[in-house]
Design a protein around this motif. Structure first.
Motif, PDB file in Angstrom:
ATOM      1  N   GLU A   5       0.831  -1.204   0.000  1.00 36.67           N
ATOM      2  CA  GLU A   5       0.000   0.000   0.000  1.00 36.67           C
ATOM      3  C   GLU A   5       0.868   1.258   0.000  1.00 36.67           C
ATOM      4  OE1 GLU A   5      -3.701   1.786   2.631  1.00 36.67           O
ATOM      5  OE2 GLU A   5      -3.032  -0.271   2.979  1.00 36.67           O
ATOM      6  N   LEU A   6       1.923   1.262   0.803  1.00 36.39           N
ATOM      7  CA  LEU A   6       2.849   2.406   0.824  1.00 36.39           C
ATOM      8  C   LEU A   6       3.562   2.551  -0.517  1.00 36.39           C
ATOM      9  CD1 LEU A   6       4.461   2.110   4.365  1.00 36.39           C
ATOM     10  CD2 LEU A   6       3.140   4.041   3.495  1.00 36.39           C
ATOM     11  N   GLU A   7       3.959   1.434  -1.090  1.00 37.76           N
ATOM     12  CA  GLU A   7       4.647   1.466  -2.374  1.00 37.76           C
ATOM     13  C   GLU A   7       3.724   1.970  -3.487  1.00 37.76           C
ATOM     14  OE1 GLU A   7       6.039  -2.152  -4.956  1.00 37.76           O
ATOM     15  OE2 GLU A   7       7.488  -1.817  -3.323  1.00 37.76           O
ATOM     16  N   ARG A   8       2.476   1.526  -3.468  1.00 37.22           N
ATOM     17  CA  ARG A   8       1.523   1.889  -4.504  1.00 37.22           C
ATOM     18  C   ARG A   8       1.012   3.327  -4.339  1.00 37.22           C
ATOM     19  NH1 ARG A   8      -2.783  -1.419  -3.274  1.00 37.22           N
ATOM     20  NH2 ARG A   8      -3.713   0.290  -2.142  1.00 37.22           N
ATOM     21  N   ASP A   9       0.638   3.722  -3.094  1.00 43.89           N
ATOM     22  CA  ASP A   9      -0.047   4.994  -2.876  1.00 43.89           C
ATOM     23  C   ASP A   9       0.805   6.073  -2.221  1.00 43.89           C
ATOM     24  OD1 ASP A   9      -2.282   3.723  -3.894  1.00 43.89           O
ATOM     25  OD2 ASP A   9      -3.034   3.178  -1.913  1.00 43.89           O
ATOM     26  N   GLY A  10       1.959   5.707  -1.683  1.00 39.50           N
ATOM     27  CA  GLY A  10       2.834   6.681  -1.031  1.00 39.50           C
ATOM     28  C   GLY A  10       2.147   7.348   0.152  1.00 39.50           C
ATOM     29  N   ALA A  11       2.258   8.688   0.218  1.00 38.60           N
ATOM     30  CA  ALA A  11       1.728   9.444   1.351  1.00 38.60           C
ATOM     31  C   ALA A  11       0.210   9.310   1.463  1.00 38.60           C
ATOM     32  CB  ALA A  11       2.111  10.910   1.221  1.00 38.60           C
ATOM     33  N   ALA A  12      -0.476   9.063   0.359  1.00 40.03           N
ATOM     34  CA  ALA A  12      -1.938   8.919   0.406  1.00 40.03           C
ATOM     35  C   ALA A  12      -2.350   7.749   1.285  1.00 40.03           C
ATOM     36  CB  ALA A  12      -2.496   8.760  -1.004  1.00 40.03           C
ATOM     37  N   ALA A  13      -1.552   6.700   1.325  1.00 41.64           N
ATOM     38  CA  ALA A  13      -1.858   5.552   2.180  1.00 41.64           C
ATOM     39  C   ALA A  13      -1.860   5.975   3.653  1.00 41.64           C
ATOM     40  CB  ALA A  13      -0.845   4.431   1.956  1.00 41.64           C
ATOM     41  N   ILE A  14      -0.949   6.837   3.996  1.00 44.09           N
ATOM     42  CA  ILE A  14      -0.861   7.319   5.379  1.00 44.09           C
ATOM     43  C   ILE A  14      -1.997   8.306   5.656  1.00 44.09           C
ATOM     44  CG2 ILE A  14       0.586   8.575   7.021  1.00 44.09           C
ATOM     45  CD1 ILE A  14       2.972   7.525   5.196  1.00 44.09           C
ATOM     46  N   GLU A  15      -2.234   9.209   4.717  1.00 41.57           N
ATOM     47  CA  GLU A  15      -3.265  10.240   4.909  1.00 41.57           C
ATOM     48  C   GLU A  15      -4.659   9.629   5.105  1.00 41.57           C
ATOM     49  OE1 GLU A  15      -2.916  13.462   5.384  1.00 41.57           O
ATOM     50  OE2 GLU A  15      -0.750  13.263   5.196  1.00 41.57           O
ATOM     51  N   ARG A  16      -4.932   8.520   4.465  1.00 46.34           N
ATOM     52  CA  ARG A  16      -6.239   7.872   4.661  1.00 46.34           C
ATOM     53  C   ARG A  16      -6.389   7.368   6.080  1.00 46.34           C
ATOM     54  NH1 ARG A  16      -5.195   5.668  -0.526  1.00 46.34           N
ATOM     55  NH2 ARG A  16      -4.301   3.823   0.443  1.00 46.34           N
ATOM     56  N   THR A  17      -5.276   6.993   6.700  1.00 49.58           N
ATOM     57  CA  THR A  17      -5.314   6.408   8.038  1.00 49.58           C
ATOM     58  C   THR A  17      -5.067   7.436   9.133  1.00 49.58           C
ATOM     59  OG1 THR A  17      -4.457   4.363   7.094  1.00 49.58           O
ATOM     60  CG2 THR A  17      -4.337   4.578   9.468  1.00 49.58           C
ATOM     61  N   VAL A  18      -4.076   8.285   8.942  1.00 49.60           N
ATOM     62  CA  VAL A  18      -3.663   9.260   9.949  1.00 49.60           C
ATOM     63  C   VAL A  18      -3.608  10.643   9.297  1.00 49.60           C
ATOM     64  CG1 VAL A  18      -1.924   9.815  11.697  1.00 49.60           C
ATOM     65  CG2 VAL A  18      -2.227   7.455  10.972  1.00 49.60           C
ATOM     66  N   PRO A  19      -4.753  11.309   9.192  1.00 49.70           N
ATOM     67  CA  PRO A  19      -4.760  12.603   8.499  1.00 49.70           C
ATOM     68  C   PRO A  19      -3.974  13.673   9.238  1.00 49.70           C
ATOM     69  CG  PRO A  19      -6.946  12.072   9.357  1.00 49.70           C
ATOM     70  CD  PRO A  19      -6.062  10.938   9.673  1.00 49.70           C
TER      71      PRO A  19
END
Length: 96
Positions: free
Chosen positions: A82-96
């Motif tokens: 997920e981090l490889e595919r979406d980068g920072a967006a993967a984190i932003e969805r979880t921890v805005p």
């Protein structure tokens, strides 16, 4: 208790002066910094830097735990993808 102590604040001479002349009323001045009761407004065109969860480095294990999953090898691998595919967006969805 004096007569002045029983006078509602909005009826005091100090408040009348503040309304008339736009001067600060001492009882309303907190002296504190910006918070939910005393917001700080920006001037037009002025920008503010907002720090988000993606402003710091994340490991796949951190992301899996932040998503509420146990850090099992399968969950860590899914978070890595997920981090490889979406980068920072993967984190932003979880921890805005």
């Amino acid at each position: 208790m004096t007569e002045q102590d029983r006078t509602p604040m909005e009826e005091t001479e100090e408040v009348a002066d503040a309304i008339e002349d736009d001067v600060a009323v001492g009882a309303f001045v907190t002296g504190g910094g910006p918070d939910s009761d005393n917001p700080q407004f920006l001037q037009p065109g002025e920008e503010i830097k907002i720090r988000t969860g993606a402003d710091q480095p994340w490991d796949p294990e951190d992301l899996a735990v932040a998503q509420g999953r146990y850090p099992t090898p399968e969950n860590i691998e899914r978070a890595r993808r997920e981090l490889e595919r979406d980068g920072a967006a993967a984190i932003e969805r979880t921890v805005p």
